[in-house]
Design an enzyme around this catalytic site. Sequence first.
Site, PDB file in Angstrom:
ATOM      1  N   CYS A 117       0.932  -1.252  -0.088  1.00 46.60           N
ATOM      2  CA  CYS A 117      -0.128  -0.055   0.013  1.00 46.60           C
ATOM      3  C   CYS A 117       0.749   1.267  -0.148  1.00 46.60           C
ATOM      4  CB  CYS A 117      -1.022  -0.166   1.286  1.00 46.60           C
ATOM      5  SG  CYS A 117      -2.383   1.345   0.950  1.00 46.60           S
ATOM      6  N   ASP A 162      -9.103  -3.318  -7.495  1.00 49.14           N
ATOM      7  CA  ASP A 162      -8.905  -2.393  -6.431  1.00 49.14           C
ATOM      8  C   ASP A 162      -9.244  -1.075  -6.561  1.00 49.14           C
ATOM      9  OD1 ASP A 162      -7.331  -0.895  -4.334  1.00 49.14           O
ATOM     10  OD2 ASP A 162      -5.473  -1.720  -5.156  1.00 49.14           O
ATOM     11  N   HIS A 190      -7.813  -4.450  -3.422  1.00 49.03           N
ATOM     12  CA  HIS A 190      -6.748  -3.927  -2.478  1.00 49.03           C
ATOM     13  C   HIS A 190      -6.355  -4.737  -1.274  1.00 49.03           C
ATOM     14  CE1 HIS A 190      -4.314  -0.504  -1.324  1.00 49.03           C
ATOM     15  NE2 HIS A 190      -4.599  -0.623  -0.235  1.00 49.03           N
TER      16      HIS A 190
END
Length: 222
Positions: A117, A162, A190
Site C-alpha cells: 500500500c 482495487d 486492495h
Amino acid sequence: MGRWIPLDTAAGPVRAWLAQPDKPPRGAVIVLQEIFGVNAHMRAVADGFAADGFVAMAPALFDPVQPDTELGYDEAGFAQGREFVNALGTDRALQVIAATARWLHEAGHRPGVVGYCWGGTLAFLANTRLGLPAVSYYGARTVPVLGEELRAPMQFHFGGHDPSISAEDIQLHRELQPDAQLFVYADTGHAFNRDVDPRHYHAASAALARERTLAFLAEHTS
C-alpha cells in the site's frame, strides 16, 4: 522469530523489526509497512521472509512523528495513518529506508525492498531514488511519480478490482515502466496480502504474488 533493534537515521532514531533466518541467508529484504505501522501483521510478514531464508528488516517509519504506532484496520486507524503519512513526508520516509539499507549493507547483505500500500509506493521510490531492487504491492500513490527512471529491477502487484487504482492507471504503469514486471490478480482487490483482514485477503492471489516476490528477491538480492 524477530526482535526490535534501534536504528539511527537522518530523520531521527527509529526502531526496526529484524527477523533472521536460522540458516545462511538467501538475501535480504526491507519490509515497508502499510499506513497502520509495523504492527503484528507487518512483523509477521517480516518473520515470513526470514522463514523463507531472507534477512528481513521492517523499519517503523512513523517513529519520527509518533513512536510505537500500531493502528487498527478501521476508519479511525485509516484517518490517523493518513495524518502520520502527511506529517512524516516522503523525504523523511526515504531517509529511514536509506538508513535501513545501509545497516543491511554494513552487515554484509545486498537488500531489496518489498512494500505494501503506502509502503508499495515507497518501494518504487526506493528504486528510483535509492537504487534498490523493489517489489510494490498495490501502491496506488505511485501514479504521480511514475515518470521517474528505474535504477534497479522492479516488480508490481495489483488487484484487478482495487478501488484505489483504476485499470487505466495500471496500464499507465505498463506504458511508463516497460522494463518492470507487472502482475494483476483479476479475482481480488486492495490489500489482498493482508491475511489478518478477511474483508480483503485473497489466499490464492497472495500465494502466487509471494511466489513471484520470493523468486525476484532470490534473483536480485543474493
